[in-house]
Design a protein around this motif. Sequence first.
Motif, PDB file in Angstrom:
ATOM      1  N   SER A 184      -1.028  -0.125  -3.815  1.00 43.96           N
ATOM      2  CA  SER A 184      -2.264  -0.658  -3.517  1.00 43.96           C
ATOM      3  C   SER A 184      -3.025  -1.552  -4.649  1.00 43.96           C
ATOM      4  N   THR A 185      -2.503  -1.258  -5.926  1.00 48.81           N
ATOM      5  CA  THR A 185      -2.988  -2.166  -7.198  1.00 48.81           C
ATOM      6  C   THR A 185      -2.156  -3.433  -7.074  1.00 48.81           C
ATOM      7  N   GLY A 186      -1.052  -3.266  -6.578  1.00 43.82           N
ATOM      8  CA  GLY A 186      -0.191  -4.657  -6.380  1.00 43.82           C
ATOM      9  C   GLY A 186       0.708  -4.766  -7.682  1.00 43.82           C
ATOM     10  N   THR A 187       0.611  -4.048  -8.689  1.00 44.24           N
ATOM     11  CA  THR A 187       1.335  -4.416 -10.001  1.00 44.24           C
ATOM     12  C   THR A 187       2.491  -3.511 -10.056  1.00 44.24           C
ATOM     13  N   GLN A 188       2.608  -2.280  -9.311  1.00 44.84           N
ATOM     14  CA  GLN A 188       3.710  -1.075  -9.577  1.00 44.84           C
ATOM     15  C   GLN A 188       4.582  -1.542  -8.391  1.00 44.84           C
ATOM     16  N   GLN A 189       5.972  -1.358  -8.780  1.00 43.64           N
ATOM     17  CA  GLN A 189       6.785  -1.783  -7.519  1.00 43.64           C
ATOM     18  C   GLN A 189       7.527  -0.292  -7.361  1.00 43.64           C
ATOM     19  N   TYR A 190       7.842  -0.057  -6.051  1.00 45.63           N
ATOM     20  CA  TYR A 190       8.405   1.364  -5.626  1.00 45.63           C
ATOM     21  C   TYR A 190       9.437   0.979  -4.830  1.00 45.63           C
ATOM     22  N   ARG A 191      10.700   1.743  -4.630  1.00 41.94           N
ATOM     23  CA  ARG A 191      11.605   1.624  -3.436  1.00 41.94           C
ATOM     24  C   ARG A 191      11.585   3.110  -3.073  1.00 41.94           C
ATOM     25  N   CYS A 192      11.997   2.768  -1.458  1.00 45.36           N
ATOM     26  CA  CYS A 192      12.256   4.093  -0.725  1.00 45.36           C
ATOM     27  C   CYS A 192      13.635   4.557  -0.826  1.00 45.36           C
ATOM     28  N   ILE A 193      13.665   5.780  -1.432  1.00 45.71           N
ATOM     29  CA  ILE A 193      15.222   6.228  -1.947  1.00 45.71           C
ATOM     30  C   ILE A 193      15.318   7.754  -1.204  1.00 45.71           C
ATOM     31  N   CYS A 241       0.688  -1.245   0.034  1.00 46.71           N
ATOM     32  CA  CYS A 241       0.192  -0.069   0.143  1.00 46.71           C
ATOM     33  C   CYS A 241       0.883   1.315   0.305  1.00 46.71           C
ATOM     34  N   VAL A 242       1.967   1.110  -0.717  1.00 49.81           N
ATOM     35  CA  VAL A 242       2.873   2.458  -0.992  1.00 49.81           C
ATOM     36  C   VAL A 242       2.204   3.546  -1.759  1.00 49.81           C
ATOM     37  N   THR A 243       2.207   4.833  -1.248  1.00 49.17           N
ATOM     38  CA  THR A 243       1.746   5.910  -2.108  1.00 49.17           C
ATOM     39  C   THR A 243       2.870   6.396  -2.768  1.00 49.17           C
ATOM     40  N   PRO A 244       2.977   6.499  -4.107  1.00 46.98           N
ATOM     41  CA  PRO A 244       4.196   7.073  -4.690  1.00 46.98           C
ATOM     42  C   PRO A 244       4.438   8.607  -4.361  1.00 46.98           C
ATOM     43  N   GLY A 245       5.707   9.042  -4.153  1.00 47.34           N
ATOM     44  CA  GLY A 245       5.884  10.351  -3.670  1.00 47.34           C
ATOM     45  C   GLY A 245       5.802  10.507  -2.477  1.00 47.34           C
ATOM     46  N   ALA A 246       5.127   9.584  -1.492  1.00 46.64           N
ATOM     47  CA  ALA A 246       5.010   9.883  -0.106  1.00 46.64           C
ATOM     48  C   ALA A 246       6.362   9.597   0.578  1.00 46.64           C
ATOM     49  N   HIS A 247       6.115  10.390   1.738  1.00 46.80           N
ATOM     50  CA  HIS A 247       7.306  10.049   2.691  1.00 46.80           C
ATOM     51  C   HIS A 247       7.434   8.597   3.430  1.00 46.80           C
ATOM     52  N   TYR A 282      15.937  11.392  -1.515  1.00 47.58           N
ATOM     53  CA  TYR A 282      15.674  12.385  -2.494  1.00 47.58           C
ATOM     54  C   TYR A 282      16.814  13.470  -2.653  1.00 47.58           C
ATOM     55  N   SER A 283      16.937  14.250  -3.575  1.00 47.75           N
ATOM     56  CA  SER A 283      17.937  15.294  -3.751  1.00 47.75           C
ATOM     57  C   SER A 283      17.936  16.358  -2.510  1.00 47.75           C
ATOM     58  N   ASP A 284      16.597  16.528  -1.794  1.00 45.80           N
ATOM     59  CA  ASP A 284      16.520  17.555  -0.873  1.00 45.80           C
ATOM     60  C   ASP A 284      16.951  16.915   0.659  1.00 45.80           C
ATOM     61  N   GLY A 285      17.316  15.549   0.558  1.00 46.51           N
ATOM     62  CA  GLY A 285      17.556  14.741   1.945  1.00 46.51           C
ATOM     63  C   GLY A 285      16.426  14.211   2.611  1.00 46.51           C
ATOM     64  N   LYS A 286      15.192  14.002   1.976  1.00 44.67           N
ATOM     65  CA  LYS A 286      14.066  13.588   2.343  1.00 44.67           C
ATOM     66  C   LYS A 286      13.932  12.094   1.650  1.00 44.67           C
ATOM     67  N   TRP A 287      13.302  11.078   2.374  1.00 38.34           N
ATOM     68  CA  TRP A 287      12.985   9.686   2.026  1.00 38.34           C
ATOM     69  C   TRP A 287      11.685   9.610   1.339  1.00 38.34           C
ATOM     70  N   ARG A 288      11.528   9.289   0.102  1.00 36.52           N
ATOM     71  CA  ARG A 288      10.275   9.134  -0.695  1.00 36.52           C
ATOM     72  C   ARG A 288      10.296   7.767  -1.255  1.00 36.52           C
ATOM     73  N   TRP A 289       8.973   7.491  -1.623  1.00 35.01           N
ATOM     74  CA  TRP A 289       8.809   6.467  -2.383  1.00 35.01           C
ATOM     75  C   TRP A 289       8.496   6.460  -4.068  1.00 35.01           C
ATOM     76  N   PHE A 290       9.562   6.205  -4.713  1.00 39.10           N
ATOM     77  CA  PHE A 290       9.848   6.230  -6.149  1.00 39.10           C
ATOM     78  C   PHE A 290       9.732   4.876  -6.972  1.00 39.10           C
ATOM     79  N   LYS A 291       9.224   5.107  -8.034  1.00 38.03           N
ATOM     80  CA  LYS A 291       9.232   3.844  -9.088  1.00 38.03           C
ATOM     81  C   LYS A 291      10.558   3.239  -9.086  1.00 38.03           C
ATOM     82  N   ALA A 292      10.477   2.030  -8.945  1.00 32.10           N
ATOM     83  CA  ALA A 292      11.667   0.924  -9.133  1.00 32.10           C
ATOM     84  C   ALA A 292      12.136   0.883 -10.393  1.00 32.10           C
TER      85      ALA A 292
END
Length: 91
Positions: A70-79, A51-57, A81-91
């Motif tokens: 939530s759809t279960g089809t798209q993979q994301y990775r917690c990386i 249930c990852v929300t893309p771009g969320a903390h 970001y350039s501003d030092g914050k951690w966000r969910w982005f497409k893997a």
Amino acid sequence: MLKKITIAGAVAAGVLSAGSVLSAHAATVTVAVAKPKSRCHLHKAGTTWSCVTPGAHCTTAAHGQSGTASTGTQQYRCIKYSDGKWRWFKA
């Protein structure tokens, strides 16, 4: 889910007159009530997150890990970001 409202209660409350209802005790009105949509909350399921929300903390526990939306089809990775914050982005 359906709820029934009796007209007898409306007659007793004075909202309807007794003459406007043929049989106040037998008459009922059926009203459809929408069921609330189920929500998806971020949670860890084994070694991945669901249930990852893309771009969320990302939480501290999720840093560097993978997850699915939530759809279960798209993979994301917690990386990080350039501003030092951690966000969910497409893997």
